[in-house]
Design an enzyme around this catalytic site. Structure first.
Site, short mmCIF file in Angstrom:
data_model
loop_
_atom_site.label_atom_id
_atom_site.label_comp_id
_atom_site.label_asym_id
_atom_site.label_seq_id
_atom_site.Cartn_x
_atom_site.Cartn_y
_atom_site.Cartn_z
N GLU A 116 12.85 13.10 34.68
CA GLU A 116 14.13 12.43 34.85
C GLU A 116 14.88 12.34 33.53
OE1 GLU A 116 13.29 9.68 38.78
OE2 GLU A 116 13.00 8.75 36.81
N CYS A 129 19.66 9.97 27.82
CA CYS A 129 18.26 9.64 27.61
C CYS A 129 17.42 10.79 28.16
CB CYS A 129 17.94 8.33 28.34
SG CYS A 129 16.21 7.83 28.24
N CYS A 136 3.18 10.44 31.33
CA CYS A 136 2.96 9.82 30.03
C CYS A 136 1.49 9.46 29.91
CB CYS A 136 3.82 8.56 29.89
SG CYS A 136 3.82 7.86 28.22
N CYS A 140 1.41 2.00 29.01
CA CYS A 140 1.96 0.68 28.68
C CYS A 140 2.11 -0.11 29.98
CB CYS A 140 3.30 0.82 27.97
SG CYS A 140 3.17 1.68 26.38
N CYS A 143 5.54 -0.65 31.88
CA CYS A 143 6.42 0.52 32.04
C CYS A 143 6.05 1.31 33.30
CB CYS A 143 6.31 1.41 30.80
SG CYS A 143 7.34 2.89 30.88
N CYS A 369 15.76 1.11 31.40
CA CYS A 369 14.66 1.31 30.47
C CYS A 369 13.33 0.91 31.10
CB CYS A 369 14.92 0.48 29.22
SG CYS A 369 13.70 0.69 27.93
#
Length: 392
Positions: A116, A129, A136, A140, A143, A369
């Site tokens: 994305e 962005c 990933c 975290c 997230c 975010c």
């Protein structure tokens, strides 16, 4: 503390292996790499620099997607390029537009994988962005992207391609013969999408060299921000080889809390990270470092945390971006109350640091975010399932 996460894998990167016989993309190659590629198909040595300049202008100034459109190249040479290379961009699978004008693109890349990218329009700039990995490795716990396993690194072509796709969609390429338009719809790039950019350093560096080149996309290094969770060994290299602005996903003021929120902290703790950051502005000629701090209710948002934060970063030219937590289905945290965020910001501001509270953008399309995650992985999971994935 409601969730923890396993320690991140040791600098795990999974490069993309190009299938045998597949055409190479000229998109994302640095000038030197493109020169080598043109030499390999028999371009006379005395012509290579000129040919690189011509192709570069067609791809990055005019935005052409076919070699046939490069009218100042002989047809035979265009055919030669067509036989050896591609100018393919990522394919737009879905394009969502938020009520606030934010655009989120779900993009399909080689191998059928999806990433994305998000375009955020503001009054005096437009920020794209971009993602650097499929998935990933950092896990975290706050997230959404971190709940998706790492599939592979993006190539430089796939990173640059996100910018080309956005400019296509926004109609930002100049028209031959038309008056020059100085307005830049995509004026800034942030490496804050899916993935940890410093776990894909070489491709990110090469992509940014292309983006910064003054004869093409021409986005200056001061308008590019790379966000890292703290891959300490690559921070000095970023200063020396890219020189862009740096943002740190900080989010906590003690190792105990940061170990749970940002598990890479178990490998490079707060003191080690801050030591690496003290030299960054000098090495990169950067003005200051941005510390990103997501506000999580009753986790990291106390006045004591604010005062500790100011003490920790003392001596580092910095600003603190306070990010109200952007919730996602099954998230194990809640957003701090607005009064609590303002109190935190006030302490930081009075200590002499800029402490803007980031206005959440694109929340209605899950583009804010920490919310990015490929649609193929985004099943509506329960809070318990998410907690299980993040080690709670």
């Amino acid at each position: 503390m409601t969730a923890t996460a396993p320690i991140t894998q040791d600098v795990l990167t999974i490069p993309r292996k190009q299938p045998e016989g597949e055409k190479r993309s000229l998109v994302g190659m640095t000038r030197a790499q493109m020169a080598d590629a043109l030499a390999a198909i028999g371009t006379p040595e005395r012509q290579i620099k000129m040919r690189v300049g011509q192709i570069w202008q067609w791809v990055y100034h005019w935005g052409v997607q076919e070699f046939g459109a490069m009218t100042n190249l002989a047809k035979g040479y265009r055919d030669q390029l067509e036989a050896a290379f591609t100018l393919d961009r990522p394919e737009i699978v879905t394009r969502q537009v938020s009520e606030d004008g934010t655009r989120k693109y779900l993009l399909r890349i080689a191998g059928g994988h999806e990433v994305e990218a998000v375009y955020i329009p503001e009054e005096n700039r437009g920020t794209l962005c971009v993602s650097s990995q499929v998935g990933c490795t950092l896990t975290c716990s706050f997230c959404h992207t971190g709940t998706q396993k790492l599939v592979r690194n993006l190539t430089a072509a796939e990173i640059v391609g996100q910018l080309l796709v956005a400019r296509d969609d926004l109609g930002e390429w100049p028209e031959p013969g038309a008056p020059k338009n100085e307005t830049r719809l995509v004026s800034n790039v942030v490496l804050m999408g899916m993935g940890e950019p410093l776990y894909n350093f070489d491709n990110v560096r090469d992509a940014m060299k292309v983006v910064m080149d003054s004869e093409g996309l021409s986005i200056s290094r001061r308008r590019i921000t790379l966000s890292t969770s703290g891959v300490v060994p690559e921070i000095a290299r970023t200063a020396e080889e890219i020189g862009c602005l740096l943002a740190i996903s900080f989010h906590a003021t003690t190792d105990e809390v940061r170990d749970k929120l940002v598990p890479i902290n178990k490998r490079w703790n707060i003191a080690t990270l801050l030591d690496a950051l003290r030299d960054y502005p000098r090495l990169s000629n950067s003005e200051r470092i941005t510390f990103e701090y997501v506000m999580l209710k009753d986790v990291n948002d106390s006045d004591a945390d604010a005062r500790r934060l100011v003490r920790l970063i003392a001596g580092i030219p910095a600003k603190i971006n306070l990010i109200p937590f952007n919730e996602w289905p099954g998230a194990p945290y809640q957003r701090s109350d607005w009064a609590r965020i303002e109190s935190f910001a006030d302490i930081v501001h009075k200590a002499g640091y800029a402490s803007p509270i980031r206005t959440p953008r694109g929340e209605d399309i899950m583009a804010a975010c920490g919310q990015l995650k490929s649609a193929t992985e985004r099943g509506r999971q329960t809070r318990a399932q998410i907690a299980a994935q993040t080690g709670a």
